[in-house]
Design a protein around this motif. Structure first.
Motif, PDB file in Angstrom:
ATOM      1  N   ALA A 141      39.823  55.674  50.443  1.00  0.00           N
ATOM      2  CA  ALA A 141      39.342  54.558  51.364  1.00  0.00           C
ATOM      3  C   ALA A 141      39.836  52.668  51.003  1.00  0.00           C
ATOM      4  CB  ALA A 141      37.998  53.887  51.096  1.00  0.00           C
ATOM      5  N   LEU A 142      41.046  52.710  49.952  1.00  0.00           N
ATOM      6  CA  LEU A 142      40.730  51.557  49.590  1.00  0.00           C
ATOM      7  C   LEU A 142      43.207  51.908  50.018  1.00  0.00           C
ATOM      8  CD1 LEU A 142      39.741  51.364  45.593  1.00  0.00           C
ATOM      9  CD2 LEU A 142      39.452  49.709  47.711  1.00  0.00           C
ATOM     10  N   THR A 143      43.278  52.735  49.552  1.00  0.00           N
ATOM     11  CA  THR A 143      44.686  53.002  50.760  1.00  0.00           C
ATOM     12  C   THR A 143      45.410  51.740  51.657  1.00  0.00           C
ATOM     13  OG1 THR A 143      44.660  54.901  50.736  1.00  0.00           O
ATOM     14  CG2 THR A 143      46.953  54.698  51.599  1.00  0.00           C
ATOM     15  N   LYS A 144      44.886  51.437  52.461  1.00  0.00           N
ATOM     16  CA  LYS A 144      44.862  50.558  52.894  1.00  0.00           C
ATOM     17  C   LYS A 144      45.545  48.832  52.334  1.00  0.00           C
ATOM     18  CE  LYS A 144      43.556  51.569  57.985  1.00  0.00           C
ATOM     19  NZ  LYS A 144      42.176  51.469  58.929  1.00  0.00           N
ATOM     20  N   THR A 145      44.378  48.323  51.638  1.00  0.00           N
ATOM     21  CA  THR A 145      44.438  47.873  51.045  1.00  0.00           C
ATOM     22  C   THR A 145      45.212  47.738  49.625  1.00  0.00           C
ATOM     23  OG1 THR A 145      42.873  48.173  49.618  1.00  0.00           O
ATOM     24  CG2 THR A 145      42.319  46.496  51.700  1.00  0.00           C
ATOM     25  N   SER A 146      45.419  48.459  49.131  1.00  0.00           N
ATOM     26  CA  SER A 146      46.174  48.625  47.307  1.00  0.00           C
ATOM     27  C   SER A 146      47.578  49.747  47.867  1.00  0.00           C
ATOM     28  CB  SER A 146      45.274  49.338  46.391  1.00  0.00           C
ATOM     29  OG  SER A 146      44.021  48.651  46.508  1.00  0.00           O
ATOM     30  N   GLY A 147      47.318  50.840  49.132  1.00  0.00           N
ATOM     31  CA  GLY A 147      49.140  51.315  49.036  1.00  0.00           C
ATOM     32  C   GLY A 147      48.431  52.460  48.306  1.00  0.00           C
ATOM     33  N   LYS A 148      49.183  53.649  49.070  1.00  0.00           N
ATOM     34  CA  LYS A 148      49.220  54.810  48.694  1.00  0.00           C
ATOM     35  C   LYS A 148      49.578  54.864  47.119  1.00  0.00           C
ATOM     36  CE  LYS A 148      50.218  56.843  53.238  1.00  0.00           C
ATOM     37  NZ  LYS A 148      51.124  57.559  54.074  1.00  0.00           N
ATOM     38  N   LYS A 149      50.623  54.595  46.557  1.00  0.00           N
ATOM     39  CA  LYS A 149      51.262  54.583  45.328  1.00  0.00           C
ATOM     40  C   LYS A 149      50.203  54.160  44.696  1.00  0.00           C
ATOM     41  CE  LYS A 149      55.589  53.356  42.054  1.00  0.00           C
ATOM     42  NZ  LYS A 149      56.380  52.484  42.544  1.00  0.00           N
ATOM     43  N   VAL A 150      50.064  53.317  43.856  1.00  0.00           N
ATOM     44  CA  VAL A 150      47.865  52.945  43.701  1.00  0.00           C
ATOM     45  C   VAL A 150      47.454  53.338  43.643  1.00  0.00           C
ATOM     46  CG1 VAL A 150      47.156  50.369  43.001  1.00  0.00           C
ATOM     47  CG2 VAL A 150      49.407  49.755  43.578  1.00  0.00           C
ATOM     48  N   VAL A 151      46.960  53.572  44.580  1.00  0.00           N
ATOM     49  CA  VAL A 151      46.080  54.549  44.535  1.00  0.00           C
ATOM     50  C   VAL A 151      46.226  56.235  44.587  1.00  0.00           C
ATOM     51  CG1 VAL A 151      43.943  55.991  46.103  1.00  0.00           C
ATOM     52  CG2 VAL A 151      44.633  53.984  46.734  1.00  0.00           C
ATOM     53  N   SER A 152      47.864  55.955  44.500  1.00  0.00           N
ATOM     54  CA  SER A 152      47.808  57.434  43.436  1.00  0.00           C
ATOM     55  C   SER A 152      47.868  57.969  42.070  1.00  0.00           C
ATOM     56  CB  SER A 152      49.506  58.295  43.771  1.00  0.00           C
ATOM     57  OG  SER A 152      49.638  59.117  43.452  1.00  0.00           O
TER      58      SER A 152
ATOM     59  N   ILE B  26      41.710  41.411  41.013  1.00  0.00           N
ATOM     60  CA  ILE B  26      42.631  40.274  41.933  1.00  0.00           C
ATOM     61  C   ILE B  26      41.788  39.901  43.525  1.00  0.00           C
ATOM     62  CG2 ILE B  26      44.893  40.300  42.843  1.00  0.00           C
ATOM     63  CD1 ILE B  26      46.339  42.523  41.531  1.00  0.00           C
ATOM     64  N   VAL B  27      41.370  40.798  43.424  1.00  0.00           N
ATOM     65  CA  VAL B  27      41.061  40.350  44.515  1.00  0.00           C
ATOM     66  C   VAL B  27      39.571  39.600  44.767  1.00  0.00           C
ATOM     67  CG1 VAL B  27      39.112  41.454  46.512  1.00  0.00           C
ATOM     68  CG2 VAL B  27      41.478  42.962  45.739  1.00  0.00           C
ATOM     69  N   TYR B  28      39.072  39.480  43.649  1.00  0.00           N
ATOM     70  CA  TYR B  28      38.101  38.932  43.593  1.00  0.00           C
ATOM     71  C   TYR B  28      38.363  37.116  43.165  1.00  0.00           C
ATOM     72  CZ  TYR B  28      34.571  35.454  41.103  1.00  0.00           C
ATOM     73  OH  TYR B  28      34.217  34.376  40.623  1.00  0.00           O
ATOM     74  N   ALA B  29      39.531  37.314  42.067  1.00  0.00           N
ATOM     75  CA  ALA B  29      40.409  35.636  42.063  1.00  0.00           C
ATOM     76  C   ALA B  29      40.701  34.808  43.513  1.00  0.00           C
ATOM     77  CB  ALA B  29      41.244  36.026  41.214  1.00  0.00           C
ATOM     78  N   ARG B  30      41.177  35.543  44.238  1.00  0.00           N
ATOM     79  CA  ARG B  30      41.464  35.193  45.277  1.00  0.00           C
ATOM     80  C   ARG B  30      40.615  34.631  46.641  1.00  0.00           C
ATOM     81  NH1 ARG B  30      45.686  40.651  46.982  1.00  0.00           N
ATOM     82  NH2 ARG B  30      47.413  39.729  45.786  1.00  0.00           N
ATOM     83  N   ALA B  31      39.299  35.271  46.318  1.00  0.00           N
ATOM     84  CA  ALA B  31      38.276  34.699  46.983  1.00  0.00           C
ATOM     85  C   ALA B  31      37.782  33.791  46.222  1.00  0.00           C
ATOM     86  CB  ALA B  31      36.932  36.390  47.616  1.00  0.00           C
ATOM     87  N   GLN B  32      37.465  34.034  44.985  1.00  0.00           N
ATOM     88  CA  GLN B  32      37.106  32.740  44.020  1.00  0.00           C
ATOM     89  C   GLN B  32      38.025  31.384  44.264  1.00  0.00           C
ATOM     90  OE1 GLN B  32      37.206  33.018  39.673  1.00  0.00           O
ATOM     91  NE2 GLN B  32      35.132  32.557  40.033  1.00  0.00           N
ATOM     92  N   LEU B  33      39.263  31.400  44.374  1.00  0.00           N
ATOM     93  CA  LEU B  33      40.318  30.475  44.471  1.00  0.00           C
ATOM     94  C   LEU B  33      39.569  29.943  46.205  1.00  0.00           C
ATOM     95  CD1 LEU B  33      42.494  29.064  44.257  1.00  0.00           C
ATOM     96  CD2 LEU B  33      44.129  30.488  45.244  1.00  0.00           C
ATOM     97  N   LYS B  34      39.651  30.832  47.348  1.00  0.00           N
ATOM     98  CA  LYS B  34      38.853  29.964  48.720  1.00  0.00           C
ATOM     99  C   LYS B  34      37.547  29.441  48.391  1.00  0.00           C
ATOM    100  CE  LYS B  34      38.087  32.128  53.164  1.00  0.00           C
ATOM    101  NZ  LYS B  34      38.375  32.875  53.764  1.00  0.00           N
ATOM    102  N   TYR B  35      37.033  29.888  47.720  1.00  0.00           N
ATOM    103  CA  TYR B  35      35.673  29.448  47.375  1.00  0.00           C
ATOM    104  C   TYR B  35      35.440  27.884  46.812  1.00  0.00           C
ATOM    105  CZ  TYR B  35      31.028  28.530  45.632  1.00  0.00           C
ATOM    106  OH  TYR B  35      29.609  28.797  45.298  1.00  0.00           O
ATOM    107  N   LEU B  36      36.776  27.802  45.728  1.00  0.00           N
ATOM    108  CA  LEU B  36      36.706  26.810  45.318  1.00  0.00           C
ATOM    109  C   LEU B  36      37.663  25.587  45.335  1.00  0.00           C
ATOM    110  CD1 LEU B  36      36.949  27.739  41.498  1.00  0.00           C
ATOM    111  CD2 LEU B  36      35.300  26.813  42.446  1.00  0.00           C
TER     112      LEU B  36
END
Length: 511
Positions: A326-337, A362-372
């Motif tokens: 289910a994470l393929t869309k966000t992380s890519g096939k290569k990483v999930v593989s 990484i996902v959290y840091a981006r959201a945290q940056l948006k929050y801050l």
């Protein structure tokens, strides 16, 4: 299996309820005492009930701790959707019997339906008395409710009162109770929240447990939602409770809380799994004047996650693989593989480290940056009026959540699962995880073992983390770092004690 789990959950719930009645354990410390009124979550009826007394949820808080037994006479299906926490299901009609009576009512008539219903209810009440009440003596207080406070609750209440016990019925039944919960959810913004943040695997829940044990006011959203707050957060064999039950659990956790003391809560997004955090609570969390950010070495985080998600390493490995896809869309096939390969080879330390560095942090840091980095309108809204003295702020003379009885209907609406799945989530933690702030030599070794991860320590990732650190320093929030060497009882108990001494010294006086 679902029935067995439900029965086990009910036994555990009733055990917790009884432990509270007896004043046993840390759980009892955060629940209300009889005859104490600090605000509506602790408002209880001090008068002794008379036979078949009516309890009106528009007037007084329904507190199961005021009763020796709370009987929910609705069907098991109704009971599973939501209930008063601590209630025992004593159905006067089974699921099938209630459906049968309803069909007869529509197709044949009211008289025929009542005639059969009376016979079935009488027989079931006899079984209820034998199963649930033979061990009780003369002194017993019983609260009874059905869907709307009608025939079903009155039938059992009448028999119990004839035995000589003190019995009360909730006016408007479960619907009256549910309206009370909804009103209380609307005013959760009056509390002062102290947010506990930290990267995935930092043991935030463990710190909350330590804070609660030492007398702190704690809300555990993940416990209430039965979800650990990430793509892997739902349990392989359990469903999340319905939204209504989630809110009942929040109310149950917060009984006895004072608005004059901080409430410690884990950083979460507005959705915990598919359960919606009450809007008033979520808004207040984002405006929190205090944020404590746990900083834990990577190797400790990996070990903690493996301990808590051990079921993915053996009997539920297939479930893990489906979740990774289910994470393929966000992380890519290569990483999930690459992740799948590590899991298939049971290289679990490497797998967890890779997931943390290539996804969660990484996902959290981006959201945290948006929050801050709020917009000008958000920045104004996020300024708490009591930011200069969070731990001793008052809400005004006599102000309390008693107002929830008068504020019914203001912005209140039920959310079903379809509504919730479409609700936008502005995440403080994005997948409920936090950014890593430092890397020890032990962490480096763990990362190297994961393979092909060194690029994550430079370039975009490093710049992202630097931006987060800079924004934390500039933030109008009072952001505190809490570095720890490991996740264990001694370290986290000491940290909890330190937080309580600084922000909630009243808690220590209750020990």
């Amino acid at each position: 299996m679902q029935t067995q789990q439900s029965a086990a959950a009910q036994r555990e719930e009733v055990t917790t309820f009884r432990a509270h009645q007896q004043g046993a354990g840390a759980a009892a410390a955060i629940l209300p005492k009889a005859d104490v009124t600090l605000h509506p979550f602790l408002t209880v009826a001090s008068e002794q009930p008379t036979r078949e007394q009516i309890v009106d949820p528009e007037v007084e808080m329904i507190n199961p701790a005021d009763w020796d037994v709370v009987c929910d006479v609705r069907t098991p299906d109704e009971f599973e959707e939501d209930r008063i926490l601590g209630a025992v299901n004593t159905p006067v009609l089974s699921n099938e019997q209630r459906a049968q009576i309803g069909t007869i009512y529509k197709q044949t008539g009211q008289h025929e339906a009542k005639r059969l219903g009376a016979a079935l209810i009488s027989r079931n009440i006899a079984d209820i008395l034998l199963e649930h009440f033979q061990q009780h003596g003369k002194q017993l207080k019983v609260l009874v409710y059905c869907w709307r406070g009608g025939e079903r609750s009155q039938s059992l209440a009448h028999v119990l009162s004839r035995v000589g016990w003190q019995v009360a019925i909730i006016k408007r039944g479960y619907m009256g109770y549910r309206n009370q919960v909804r009103r209380c959810m609307e005013v959760l913004g009056r509390f002062q929240y102290h947010v506990i943040g930290g990267a995935t695997g930092s043991g935030k829940g463990k710190l909350l447990d330590c804070l609660r044990y030492q007398g702190g006011q704690v809300v555990d959203l993940e416990v209430a939602a039965d979800h650990r707050g990430s793509i892997l957060g739902d349990h392989p064999t359990r469903l999340q409770p319905p939204q209504k039950m989630f809110e009942s659990k929040l109310l149950h956790q917060m009984r006895g809380f004072s608005v004059d003391r901080p409430v410690f809560i884990e950083s979460e997004s507005s959705l915990v799994g598919r359960r919606q955090v009450p809007a008033a609570m979520w808004k207040a969390m984002q405006a929190a004047a205090q944020v404590t950010e746990l900083e834990v070495p990577l190797h400790s985080r990996v070990a903690w996650l493996r301990h808590n998600y051990s079921y993915f390493e053996d009997e539920h490995k297939d479930v893990l693989m489906r979740k990774l896809d289910a994470l393929t869309k966000t992380s890519g096939k290569k990483v999930v593989s690459e992740w799948r390969k590590l899991a298939e080879q049971s290289k679990w330390d490497d797998f967890v480290a890779a997931m943390l560095h290539e996804h969660y942090d990484i996902v959290y840091a981006r959201a945290q940056l948006k929050y801050l980095t709020p917009s000008s309108s958000q920045e104004k809204a996020n300024q708490p009026a009591n930011a200069s003295n969070h731990s001793t702020a008052k809400t005004g003379d006599g102000e309390s959540l008693d107002g929830c009885h008068q504020e019914k209907g203001v912005g209140s609406q039920e959310l079903d699962d379809n509504d919730i799945s479409q609700t936008a989530s502005l995440s403080l933690t994005a997948d409920h995880d936090a950014a890593e702030q430092h890397t020890s030599s032990a962490d480096d070794a763990t990362v190297e073992a994961a393979g092909a991860l060194s690029h994550l320590f430079g370039g975009p990732r490093q710049k992202l983390m630097q931006q987060v650190n800079s924004k934390q320093a500039e933030s109008t929030l009072r952001w505190h770092r809490a570095p720890v060497d490991d996740i264990n009882d001694e370290i986290y108990s000491a940290l909890a004690m330190k937080l309580l001494k600084e922000y909630d010294p009243t808690a220590l006086q209750t020990l």
